[in-house]
Design an enzyme around this catalytic site. Sequence first.
Site, short mmCIF file in Angstrom:
data_model
loop_
_atom_site.label_atom_id
_atom_site.label_comp_id
_atom_site.label_asym_id
_atom_site.label_seq_id
_atom_site.Cartn_x
_atom_site.Cartn_y
_atom_site.Cartn_z
N CYS A 2 11.88 10.57 0.71
CA CYS A 2 10.99 9.81 0.27
C CYS A 2 10.42 9.63 -1.21
CB CYS A 2 9.43 10.63 0.98
SG CYS A 2 9.61 11.13 2.48
N ARG A 27 16.85 6.01 -3.21
CA ARG A 27 16.75 7.38 -2.67
C ARG A 27 16.89 7.35 -1.07
NH1 ARG A 27 13.43 10.75 -5.96
NH2 ARG A 27 12.65 11.72 -4.29
N TRP A 75 11.03 8.62 4.37
CA TRP A 75 12.40 8.91 4.91
C TRP A 75 12.01 9.69 6.20
CZ3 TRP A 75 15.54 13.43 5.93
CH2 TRP A 75 16.79 12.94 6.29
N ASN A 99 5.52 13.84 -0.28
CA ASN A 99 6.95 14.10 -0.09
C ASN A 99 7.02 15.52 0.40
OD1 ASN A 99 7.52 11.58 -1.01
ND2 ASN A 99 8.60 12.21 -2.83
N GLY A 100 8.19 15.97 1.14
CA GLY A 100 8.17 17.29 1.57
C GLY A 100 7.76 17.44 3.03
N GLU A 484 36.29 15.10 0.38
CA GLU A 484 35.34 14.22 -0.21
C GLU A 484 35.93 12.88 0.13
OE1 GLU A 484 32.69 14.14 -1.59
OE2 GLU A 484 32.69 12.56 -2.83
N LYS A 488 33.23 10.27 2.07
CA LYS A 488 32.66 8.86 1.57
C LYS A 488 33.03 7.80 2.65
CE LYS A 488 30.91 9.63 -1.36
NZ LYS A 488 31.03 10.95 -1.96
N GLU A 491 29.98 8.39 5.43
CA GLU A 491 28.83 7.90 4.82
C GLU A 491 28.55 6.33 4.63
OE1 GLU A 491 27.29 10.86 1.55
OE2 GLU A 491 29.07 9.76 1.10
N HIS A 507 47.37 23.15 14.34
CA HIS A 507 46.59 24.29 15.37
C HIS A 507 45.36 23.59 15.98
CE1 HIS A 507 48.49 27.79 13.53
NE2 HIS A 507 48.29 26.91 12.08
N LYS A 607 19.37 9.74 -1.07
CA LYS A 607 20.26 10.04 -2.32
C LYS A 607 19.83 11.37 -2.64
CE LYS A 607 22.63 9.64 -6.00
NZ LYS A 607 24.04 9.64 -5.56
C1 F6R Z 1 27.61 12.40 -0.99
C2 F6R Z 1 26.33 12.60 -1.31
C3 F6R Z 1 25.47 14.06 -0.73
C4 F6R Z 1 25.19 15.04 -1.89
C5 F6R Z 1 24.36 16.21 -1.31
C6 F6R Z 1 23.94 16.92 -2.73
O1 F6R Z 1 28.06 11.25 -1.39
O2 F6R Z 1 25.53 11.97 -2.18
O3 F6R Z 1 26.27 14.76 0.05
O4 F6R Z 1 26.22 15.19 -2.51
O5 F6R Z 1 23.11 15.62 -0.70
O6 F6R Z 1 23.18 16.28 -3.68
P1 F6R Z 1 23.01 17.03 -4.85
O7 F6R Z 1 24.50 16.97 -5.57
O8 F6R Z 1 22.06 15.84 -5.62
O9 F6R Z 1 22.71 18.15 -5.04
#
Ligand code: F6R
Length: 612
Positions: A2, A27, A75, A99-100, A484, A488, A491, A507, A607
């Site tokens: 949010c 976000r 959100w 927010n929250g 990673e 990606k 996502e 395994h 985000k």
């Molecule tokens: C993946 C991504 C999320 C963040 C995670 C932590 O592409 O963006 O997995 O890495 O939400 O966010 P931060 O680094 O802001 O604590």
Amino acid sequence: MCGIIGGVTNQNITPLLLSGLKNLEYRGYDSSGIVVISDKRLLERQRSVGRIANLEKKLIIKNLHGEIGIAHTRWATHGKPSDENAHPHISNSISIVHNGIIENYVNLKNQLITKGYEFTSDTDSEIIAHSIDFAMKTCKSLTSAVQKVVKTLEGSYGLGVISSNFPNKIIAARKGSPLIIGVGKKGNYISSDQMALLSETNKFIFLEDHDIAEIKIDQIKIFDMNSNQVERPIVISNIKAGEVDKGKYSHFMQKEIFEQPQAIRDTLESRITNDKVNCSAFGHNAEKIFKSIKHIQIVACGTSFNAGLVAKYWFEDISKIPCNVEVASEYRYRRPILLDKTLFITLSQSGETADTIEALKSAKKLNRSINSLCICNAAESSLSRISDLVFLTHAGPEIGVASTKSFTTQLVAMALLVCSIGKLKNTIDVDSENLIVQGLKKLPGLVNDALLSDSAIKSLAKSFKDKTSSLFLGRGTMYAIALEGALKLKEISYIHAEAYPAGELKHGPIALIDEDMPVVAVAPNDELLVKLKSNLNEVKSRGSQMIVFEDEKSNIKSLDSMKVFQVTSNLGRITAPIIFTIPLQLLSYHVALVKGTDVDKPRNLAKSVTVE
Ligand code: F6R
């Protein structure tokens, strides 16, 4: 997650609220809304599900006009995305954006129902509007009503409140959810994020937990949890409004992938002097703390966790210090053993991830003697403010929801840290430091070289068009890079992707392999390459289509069933994981384009995850 924006000015606030909402889009959200106090002293509201463009269309039909207003991107947490659940919520003369998460909302809702309040949404947030309205019956001012209500809230909040009975002020409050005040020339503003206000001001006040602010066009008063008026500093942000443009790129993610050479250069700047790593780059007290520590605990989420996993290998292998790494959402609810002389490291792009912040708070309660270091991309973040030491990665604003440049700059930060700690504990000698430093200095150029594989990877991405599942393999630090790469891909292209240490394949996961399951492997020429090659043979003989990223000395043969891409020349232990990240980022980006997904705003994702 949010987003909040609000303001009190001497002109119509609606255009600013709308453009602020657009700047908050990155976000992640599923509905949005605006409320203003009109010239007739009435609350006027528009809300809409889906993109801000839908809200904009409604505003063409029924425009809102007022000099004071609040707006929100939601959100969904409690209640599905719908017009009714979108903020702002209204109770008589009161309107709020929140927010929250309010954890005790069911109790509070039941109490409000008995007092005659009717609820029009399924959200936890609506109770705040009704509670403030009820409190106004006994409180003299809007500020004191908000002060009274927030004491009853359990959970987290970033809150913006207006009242048509007080059409000259916004009340802002925060606990566990970020909220800032923008100090402007034409008015004063609130937001959950600097990005939304950069067009109006670069002067910000970062509210602290439990602060409540009363914001008028010409005056800002802040009160702490005991209702004492307090001063909070005005911080000048050096983020420029232009930095949040896509420029010549099609997507923010693409721009951010290509910005990595510069982001790494900026992160290294003034952190290395005369070919020596500056330990003081981690804070005034860093040398003393680093000399005393015996253990490292890293806690982070998502991509930042993957960076922590790479660093675990480095800390134990290079600076010979025991290191654990754990996802924050697990750590905060366990009763872990946190030994004395532990350096507790949080990694976070945003510095606002609720789980990571809470994990640090719980660690401090578990063992008061520990020292904490936060590696973060946002100055003045909540996390940096509660950490003993702070190291800022200078990646610049990252708007694409999928992290890219924040990951590689976190790795650069961790490499500098590994070197600093190793030097101070005498586990790294001058030659080893020099090797690491020379590798880091070459990195921007090496990343540039790796980016040249863009068009080859674009062609490769077409083979994922009809795929629904994939495996990523690596060994050692490349296992973390495989994680990673898989994160990606899932996502932004919504293809199921799992990463395994290649030795673990036999395994269990090998049962999944057939011709429909592409397997992506990361294969630098390191001490584990021979082992990895035999794992790849196991996959090959089961008919999978494989994509292997190697360096010039890996010497893996391209076959019909195995496409081998040489990413770069032979690399060191520190540089290799950073460089091999690049083709995996490009792969997920191009696969997402092939799949036609919303690259910068993938479904369901936020985000910065500021709620649990
Ligand atoms: C993946 C991504 C999320 C963040 C995670 C932590 O592409 O963006 O997995 O890495 O939400 O966010 P931060 O680094 O802001 O604590």
